[in-house]
Design a protein around this motif. Structure first.
Motif, PDB file in Angstrom:
ATOM      1  N   UNK A 393      80.323  -5.912 -20.200  1.00  0.00           N
ATOM      2  CA  UNK A 393      80.981  -5.866 -21.527  1.00  0.00           C
ATOM      3  C   UNK A 393      79.850  -6.626 -22.739  1.00  0.00           C
ATOM      4  N   UNK A 394      80.732  -6.778 -23.857  1.00  0.00           N
ATOM      5  CA  UNK A 394      79.974  -7.316 -24.891  1.00  0.00           C
ATOM      6  C   UNK A 394      81.186  -8.401 -25.691  1.00  0.00           C
ATOM      7  N   UNK A 418      85.214 -13.073 -29.974  1.00  0.00           N
ATOM      8  CA  UNK A 418      84.425 -11.883 -30.518  1.00  0.00           C
ATOM      9  C   UNK A 418      84.370 -11.006 -29.375  1.00  0.00           C
ATOM     10  N   UNK A 419      85.145  -9.899 -29.334  1.00  0.00           N
ATOM     11  CA  UNK A 419      84.996  -8.926 -28.301  1.00  0.00           C
ATOM     12  C   UNK A 419      84.980  -7.528 -28.821  1.00  0.00           C
ATOM     13  N   UNK A 420      83.801  -6.836 -28.539  1.00  0.00           N
ATOM     14  CA  UNK A 420      83.662  -5.462 -29.025  1.00  0.00           C
ATOM     15  C   UNK A 420      83.989  -5.177 -30.270  1.00  0.00           C
ATOM     16  N   UNK A 458      82.930 -21.651 -22.846  1.00  0.00           N
ATOM     17  CA  UNK A 458      82.036 -20.648 -23.384  1.00  0.00           C
ATOM     18  C   UNK A 458      81.905 -19.518 -22.300  1.00  0.00           C
ATOM     19  N   UNK A 459      82.419 -18.366 -22.607  1.00  0.00           N
ATOM     20  CA  UNK A 459      82.176 -17.054 -21.793  1.00  0.00           C
ATOM     21  C   UNK A 459      81.642 -16.066 -22.623  1.00  0.00           C
ATOM     22  N   UNK A 460      80.437 -15.553 -22.225  1.00  0.00           N
ATOM     23  CA  UNK A 460      79.757 -14.406 -22.986  1.00  0.00           C
ATOM     24  C   UNK A 460      79.175 -13.248 -22.131  1.00  0.00           C
ATOM     25  N   UNK A 461      78.710 -12.326 -22.774  1.00  0.00           N
ATOM     26  CA  UNK A 461      78.083 -11.458 -21.871  1.00  0.00           C
ATOM     27  C   UNK A 461      76.541 -11.467 -22.234  1.00  0.00           C
ATOM     28  N   UNK A 536      79.037  -8.453 -33.463  1.00  0.00           N
ATOM     29  CA  UNK A 536      78.109  -9.425 -34.415  1.00  0.00           C
ATOM     30  C   UNK A 536      78.950  -9.813 -35.543  1.00  0.00           C
ATOM     31  N   UNK A 537      78.152 -10.505 -36.400  1.00  0.00           N
ATOM     32  CA  UNK A 537      78.868 -10.990 -37.726  1.00  0.00           C
ATOM     33  C   UNK A 537      78.088 -10.700 -39.095  1.00  0.00           C
TER      34      UNK A 537
END
Length: 597
Positions: A393-394, A418-420, A458-461, A536-537
């Motif tokens: 995932x992203x 922040x997911x997809x 924190x969880x992240x791909x 992203x942002x």
């Protein structure tokens, strides 16, 4: 939280003071013994047949040289305590802005074209590297920089590195001892390039076995002849001795060009080897539980032919090479004992025994140093978390996420989901937009290196990271700021298209052009990045971009402020939706610029 480091700093300072007293006492005792030895020598000269004076003189000099040795040992201990005091002082400094003054900033690792290093302050002035780096070996510094800049670890390796760093977090004493051993020298250990080239060279210095045997055996008859030439009246012995000494020295002179090259390597490494041996003395007594750290120590201490023996032996050979540094000593020892050739043969034997392993030893030491540096944030922060990093995932999901380079007392943390999707972030000047994006970026880099982050969770791909923030023009090549930004954003779009999963952070998009073109260009960039699946942002002052929030995969967020009579207050908290305020006029008034409407 700095209290433990202050206490340790005071502890080591007290220990240094105690050693200083002993140092001064032995210095005074040395002077007394030296005067006594001088007096005894005078009595021996005056009455050479008095056995008592001879014994007294010999004993006095023996005691003097013992005190000399003891004095140096105390000096070494003083240096170590002073180093440990400074190590704890630096830990305390990391909790304030004082770390900005640390000398080692990792400037040589700066690359303008790097996808995120410059924008996120990874290396260089006031950088993550500058704050957390405790390494002093060349490989340690390099491996730390690579772990922060190359983003190449798999999910499995990240997990193993996290376990290793967690273990180091529970043993501050070990971490500080490794740093303390190497930080006694102001200058870090340089790249051992010449040593590694020599270690892997397959050419033998001397091929002939008979010549090697001659070099090893020659000193014994020479020394016997020298003694005989003094105690016998035969002139032919003195003549033979003189001829052999000249021939022996001539042999050394014949090989001197090649001897000099090897000695240069050995002597240049002498003080570095002392530091490596010191680190290994600390590591060898430590039993690790994590498989990643066990792997490093198994490389270092897998058998009798281990790193400690390797480097101690090389240190001994380097000390022998250093003895003939003085020309008069070199002439005497090379004439009597073929000294330099003896040293070279020892170095040859060392190379055959350890040459293939030396680089792996130095890298393993550097890796331990690098992991210790990555544990620093956990030692100086009260709330840290080891992220859960996935290859699937992203997404970035965090609670109470903060920037590790901002002081804990003034740091403001945020939650983020922040997911997809892409965030379009609006807000007034100085409201916290850029800092928030840098917090996201630097937290991902720490997560991907296996280090803890400043967060509750924190969880992240695992994603490629690309930024566009500190865009600079290049007048020498005729590149404007706007063109440089266009080029950078094109690289981000292409990377998202070609390399798959990507997180991007773009600050004040297209600030270098007019508002009409900026809006058209910004909308096109957001749609392109969304099309290729990047998340992203983007921060902007253009409220027109907020209309993108109506589209799938784009969300509006903002930062806001409160106004007083002559003040603006920011809470630096991320909120859903778009901004409804601007503060340029208030800021102009605050600095004394008249606003004419």
């Amino acid at each position: 939280m700095s209290a433990p480091f202050k206490e340790l700093e005071a502890k080591y300072h007290k220990m240094w003071q105690e050693e200083k007293k002993r140092y001064n006492q032995i210095a005074n005792l040395r002077l007394v013994v030296l005067i006594l030895a001088g007096y005894m020598t005078y009595l021996v000269i005056k009455s050479p047949k008095q056995l008592l004076w001879i014994i007294g003189a010999g004993a006095s000099f023996a005691i003097f040289f013992y005190l000399l040795y003891k004095h140096q040992k105390i000096k070494d201990q003083m240096d170590y305590y002073e180093s440990m005091e400074n190590v704890n002082k630096k830990y305390s400094m990391r909790m304030t802005k004082e770390w900005h003054g640390f000398r080692d900033r990792g400037d040589e690792f700066e690359i303008d074209s790097h996808p995120y290093a410059l924008d996120l302050d990874i290396v260089g002035p006031q950088s993550l590297f500058q704050k957390i780096n405790t390494t002093h070996t060349w490989h340690g510094r390099k491996l730390l920089a690579e772990s922060l800049l190359e983003n190449h670890f798999t999910e499995e390796i990240i997990g193993e590195r996290q376990k290793a760093i967690k273990e180091l977090l529970n043993d501050l004493d070990f971490c500080q001892k490794v740093e303390g051993i190497t930080s006694r020298r102001k200058k870090g250990i340089e790249e051992p390039k010449k040593l590694l080239e020599y270690a892997t060279d397959t050419e033998n210095f001397i091929e002939e076995r008979w010549l090697k045997a001659l070099i090893k055996g020659l000193p014994y008859p020479l020394i016997i002849l020298v003694v005989l030439s003094f105690i016998t009246p035969y002139s032919w012995i003195k003549t033979l001795t003189t001829v052999l000494i000249i021939a022996t020295y001539g042999l050394v002179v014949f090989y001197m060009p090649r001897i000099s090259k090897v000695k240069e390597i050995l002597m240049s490494m002498l003080y570095d080897l002392q530091e490596y041996v010191g680190i290994l003395d600390v590591i060898k007594d430590k039993e690790f539980n994590s498989s990643y750290l066990k792997e490093q120590t198994e490389c270092l201490f897998k058998d009798e032919q281990n790193a400690l023996n390797c480097l101690k032996e090389l240190e001994h050979i380097s000390n022998l090479a250093h003895i003939t540094y003085q020309p008069i000593v070199a002439i005497l020892l090379n004439g009597l004992m073929v000294w330099d050739l003896q040293v070279i043969l020892k170095a040859e034997n060392w190379r055959k025994k350890y040459g293939a392993s030396i680089e792996s030893y130095l890298k393993a030491i550097g890796e331990v140093e690098s992991l210790i540096s990555l544990s620093v944030i956990g030692h100086i922060e009260s709330d840290v978390h080891f992220p859960l990093v996935s290859m699937e995932g992203q997404y970035i999901e965090a609670q109470v996420l903060g920037h590790p380079l901002i002081e804990q007392q003034v740091r403001v943390c945020n939650d983020v989901q922040l997911r997809d999707e892409i965030f379009v972030i609006t807000g007034s000047n100085m409201s916290g937009k850029t800092t928030f994006m840098r917090t996201l970026g630097i937290s991902l880099i720490l997560a991907y290196s296996g280090a803890p982050v400043v967060a509750k969770n924190l969880k992240c791909s695992k994603m490629n990271l690309a930024t566009s923030m500190r865009i600079r023009d290049d007048l020498s090549h005729g590149i404007s700021t706007f063109y440089a930004e266009l080029t950078r954003i094109k690289e981000i779009i292409e990377a998202g298209k070609d390399k798959g999963k990507q997180c991007f952070l773009i600050d004040e998009i297209f600030r270098g052009t007019n508002s009409g073109d900026r809006i058209i260009g910004s909308i096109s960039v957001v749609k392109a990045l969304s099309k290729y699946g990047s998340i992203g942002a983007i921060t902007t002052h253009d409220m027109e971009l907020c209309k993108l929030g109506e589209e799938k995969g784009v969300s509006n967020y903002h930062f806001e402020e409160q106004y007083g009579e002559d003040t603006i207050k920011f809470d630096y908290k991320l909120r859903k939706g778009h901004s409804t305020t601007t503060n340029a006029k208030y800021l102009m008034k605050m600095v004394g610029i008249e606003v004419i409407e």
